[in-house]
Design a protein around this motif. Structure first.
Motif, short mmCIF file in Angstrom:
data_model
loop_
_atom_site.label_atom_id
_atom_site.label_comp_id
_atom_site.label_asym_id
_atom_site.label_seq_id
_atom_site.Cartn_x
_atom_site.Cartn_y
_atom_site.Cartn_z
N VAL A 118 0.84 -1.20 0.00
CA VAL A 118 0.00 0.00 0.00
C VAL A 118 0.87 1.24 0.00
O VAL A 118 2.03 1.21 0.44
N GLY A 119 0.31 2.32 -0.48
CA GLY A 119 1.02 3.59 -0.50
C GLY A 119 0.78 4.37 0.78
O GLY A 119 0.21 3.87 1.75
N VAL A 120 1.20 5.62 0.76
CA VAL A 120 1.08 6.46 1.95
C VAL A 120 -0.34 6.98 2.09
O VAL A 120 -1.11 7.04 1.11
N VAL A 121 -0.68 7.37 3.29
CA VAL A 121 -1.97 8.02 3.51
C VAL A 121 -1.89 9.45 2.98
O VAL A 121 -0.81 10.00 2.77
N ILE A 122 -3.07 10.05 2.78
CA ILE A 122 -3.13 11.39 2.20
C ILE A 122 -2.33 12.39 3.03
O ILE A 122 -1.65 13.27 2.48
N GLU A 123 -2.37 12.23 4.35
CA GLU A 123 -1.66 13.17 5.22
C GLU A 123 -0.14 13.11 5.04
O GLU A 123 0.56 14.03 5.43
N GLU A 124 0.35 12.03 4.44
CA GLU A 124 1.79 11.89 4.23
C GLU A 124 2.15 11.96 2.75
O GLU A 124 3.19 11.45 2.34
N ALA A 125 1.30 12.63 1.98
CA ALA A 125 1.55 12.73 0.54
C ALA A 125 2.82 13.52 0.22
O ALA A 125 3.34 13.45 -0.89
N PHE A 126 3.35 14.25 1.20
CA PHE A 126 4.59 15.00 0.97
C PHE A 126 5.74 14.06 0.62
O PHE A 126 6.71 14.47 -0.02
N LYS A 127 5.65 12.81 1.02
CA LYS A 127 6.70 11.85 0.71
C LYS A 127 6.83 11.62 -0.80
O LYS A 127 7.91 11.27 -1.29
N CYS A 128 5.73 11.80 -1.52
CA CYS A 128 5.75 11.56 -2.97
C CYS A 128 6.63 12.57 -3.70
O CYS A 128 7.11 12.29 -4.80
N ARG A 129 6.85 13.73 -3.10
CA ARG A 129 7.65 14.76 -3.76
C ARG A 129 9.09 14.32 -3.97
O ARG A 129 9.75 14.78 -4.90
N GLU B 15 -9.36 9.42 -7.51
CA GLU B 15 -10.39 9.48 -6.47
C GLU B 15 -10.69 10.92 -6.08
O GLU B 15 -11.86 11.29 -5.88
N ALA B 16 -9.64 11.73 -5.99
CA ALA B 16 -9.84 13.14 -5.63
C ALA B 16 -10.62 13.86 -6.73
O ALA B 16 -11.52 14.67 -6.45
N LYS B 17 -10.28 13.57 -8.00
CA LYS B 17 -11.01 14.19 -9.11
C LYS B 17 -12.47 13.78 -9.11
O LYS B 17 -13.37 14.60 -9.37
N GLU B 18 -12.72 12.51 -8.82
CA GLU B 18 -14.10 12.03 -8.79
C GLU B 18 -14.90 12.70 -7.69
O GLU B 18 -16.08 13.04 -7.86
N LYS B 19 -14.26 12.92 -6.53
CA LYS B 19 -14.94 13.62 -5.44
C LYS B 19 -15.32 15.04 -5.85
O LYS B 19 -16.40 15.53 -5.53
N VAL B 20 -14.40 15.70 -6.60
CA VAL B 20 -14.68 17.06 -7.06
C VAL B 20 -15.84 17.05 -8.04
O VAL B 20 -16.75 17.90 -7.99
N ARG B 21 -15.84 16.08 -8.98
CA ARG B 21 -16.93 16.00 -9.95
C ARG B 21 -18.27 15.73 -9.28
O ARG B 21 -19.29 16.34 -9.62
N MET B 22 -18.29 14.83 -8.28
CA MET B 22 -19.52 14.53 -7.57
C MET B 22 -20.01 15.75 -6.81
O MET B 22 -21.22 16.03 -6.76
#
Length: 542
Positions: free
Chosen positions: A499-510, A527-534
């Motif tokens: 599994v990848g990191v949780v959203i709160e630790e997305a800074f690691k992706c940088r 998933e984030a884009k879909e939430k925005v569209r909904m």
């Protein structure tokens, strides 16, 4: 062949496990291996993907480094007391200057004429017209077979004999991001050493040289090499008892029946945080007498004894506790955040557990000898015993001149100069030497795991100068460690997906080299884009 008495930095060790995937066994770096693999498979080399001419520019905030293994052919002799040994700034300034020269040479090489200009294609001049038809047939593309996905577990793919065994790094690195470590293994086979990690290794080497003198030893068999590793642990434990500190102590153990090894940066008798340790000790209640108070029953049982004798027996001094410390290097003068600190926390707790297993003699040595294909009853070579014995005798002879000074400081100097050769002759195979090592653990930690302090420390140093930036102390938590290890072993055994990191630790992706193609990250973006569209659809309906 180097003389056994010649001081040297660690050399490239022999590949004892026939390990194509080991940190020790290749003449190529991870990037060079990738280039060779592409050349052999006929794939083009894209300049921007070339890790030699274009090394990665990002650095991980995580400070988990490869297990710092000394060369398998080096003996660690304790530093003679009173020696002056550290001048950090000149050392690291020289290292940085050497890196700058290497970088300039690399820039010159990158500006050199392309290979085709220096080596013109002469195939037209030497081609045989008679074989032209055969060449045309050979150039016809062959149908590509679909590549079946590899369904083996990570253990089977990367840590099964003859590949290297699990290390503490293997179990700890996923605490930063499981997917990143999965990509690292599948794409590179191992964690590549970055320039920052090399600088960190230089800091560790300087710290080790404060305590040990590294001497090259010529070995003839893999049993000799393992005997040297065990002997270094024995010497490290003696150094701890003599001087109050030792560094780079290698340890072994098992997790779920699998061999795991690691290297503890520092062991000492100094508690990192006495207040923290006192705060978790069980407070004395009114119903319980103080630990140094003699009860009436005990007093009357001591027939013929004085009050002083009864009290003295109650106040027997407790053995000193041993505390673990892990050294991390950073390019910034600040301590890591809580989420970035988690891998280091797990690492120290895992060291604590493995050390406890050795102290209580619960590590089955036969599992190690089977995993590494060792003959535990094979006698060490005569040259190995002669070299190690003579080198230790040279050290003890030099140490003898400081006997009076050491005694005045209250240090244990009971080991005499005759010990080394005599002990090796009496323990001349791996089984016997392992038993001797376990005995040294029991002398150093007489109460087993209770002799280990539960306050663990991570010390952070500047990657450039080696100076201390700060430290973090925390308490050992066996329950937390057990939960973590059980979950990570599920992934290693293929019982669940990474599994990848949780959203709160997305800074690691940088700072991740695999961010652009990471399936987990792309899924979270969708998933984030879909939430925005909904959300927009609901707003439009209202």
């Amino acid at each position: 062949m180097a003389s056994p008495s010649t001081l040297s930095s660690p050399s490239e060790p022999m590949n004892l496990d026939n390990d194509d995937d080991t940190d020790y066994g290749s003449d190529f770096s991870a990037g060079e291996e990738e280039i060779v693999s592409r050349l052999l498979s006929g794939q083009p080399i894209v300049e921007e993907d070339n890790p030699i001419t274009n090394p990665p520019t990002t650095e991980l905030e995580i400070e988990i480094e490869l297990e710092f293994h000394d060369a398998l052919q080096t003996l660690r002799l304790p530093k003679i007391l009173g020696e002056e040994y550290w001048a950090p700034r000149p050392l690291f300034e020289a290292a940085r200057a050497a890196e700058q020269v290497a970088e300039q040479l690399g820039n010159v090489a990158s500006r050199s004429p392309p290979r085709e200009d220096r080596y013109p294609d002469l195939s037209q001049q030497i081609r045989d017209p008679i074989k032209e038809k055969d060449l045309e047939i050979a150039r016809e593309p062959l149908p590509e077979d679909p590549v079946a996905p590899d369904t083996r577990s990570p253990i089977e793919r990367f840590r099964t004999q003859p590949k290297k065994a699990l290390s503490v790094t293997d179990l700890v690195s996923p605490a930063w991001c499981e997917l990143q470590y999965w990509y690292t293994l599948t794409k590179h086979g191992r964690k590549r050493r970055t320039p920052a990690m090399k600088q960190g290794s230089a800091v560790h080497k300087v710290l080790e040289d404060q305590v040990h003198t590294t001497v090259k030893v010529d070995i003839e068999t893999k049993e000799d090499a393992w005997g040297l590793r065990i002997w270094n642990v024995i010497q490290g434990l003696k150094t701890l008892r003599d001087t109050g500190m030792t560094r780079e102590l290698e340890i072994w153990g098992t997790v779920d029946g699998l061999v795991v090894n690691g290297v503890i940066d520092e062991l000492s008798y100094i508690c990192p945080d006495a207040e923290l340790e006192e705060s978790i000790e069980k407070p004395t209640t009114q119903d319980e007498p103080p630990p140094d108070q003699t009860t009436l029953t005990e007093f009357f049982k001591a027939e013929g004894s004085s009050i002083a004798e009864a009290t003295r027996s109650k106040r027997r001094p407790q053995p000193k506790k041993v505390y673990l410390c892990d050294v991390k290097t950073r390019g910034v003068k600040s301590l890591p955040s809580a989420s970035a600190f988690k891998p280091t926390k797990i690492q120290l707790m895992l060291y604590h557990r493995l050390l406890s297993l050795l102290a209580t003699n619960t590590v089955d040595f036969s599992i190690l000898t089977t995993r590494y294909n060792l003959d535990a009853t094979r006698t060490f070579s005569d040259s190995f015993i002669a070299q190690v014995g003579s080198l230790n005798e040279e050290f003890f002879s030099a140490k003898t001149s400081q006997t009076s000074n050491s005694q005045s400081q209250g240090l244990d100097i009971s080991q005499s100069s005759q010990d080394s050769t005599t002990i090796l002759l009496a323990h001349n195979n791996l089984n016997s030497l392992w038993s001797l090592m376990i005995n040294e653990f029991q002398i150093t930690l007489p109460s087993g795991s209770a002799s280990l302090g539960n306050v663990l420390k991570a010390e952070y140093r500047s990657r450039d100068t080696g100076e201390i930036v700060g430290a973090k102390a925390f308490m050992m938590d066996n329950d937390e460690l057990t939960r973590y290890v059980e979950r990570e072993m599920q992934w290693w055994k293929g019982e669940r997906e990474p599994v990848g990191v949780v959203i709160e630790e997305a800074f690691k992706c940088r700072s991740c080299d695999f961010a652009e193609s990471c399936e987990w990250r792309l899924k979270k973006v969708e998933e984030a884009k879909e939430k925005v569209r909904m959300s927009r659809r609901r707003s439009a309906v209202v």
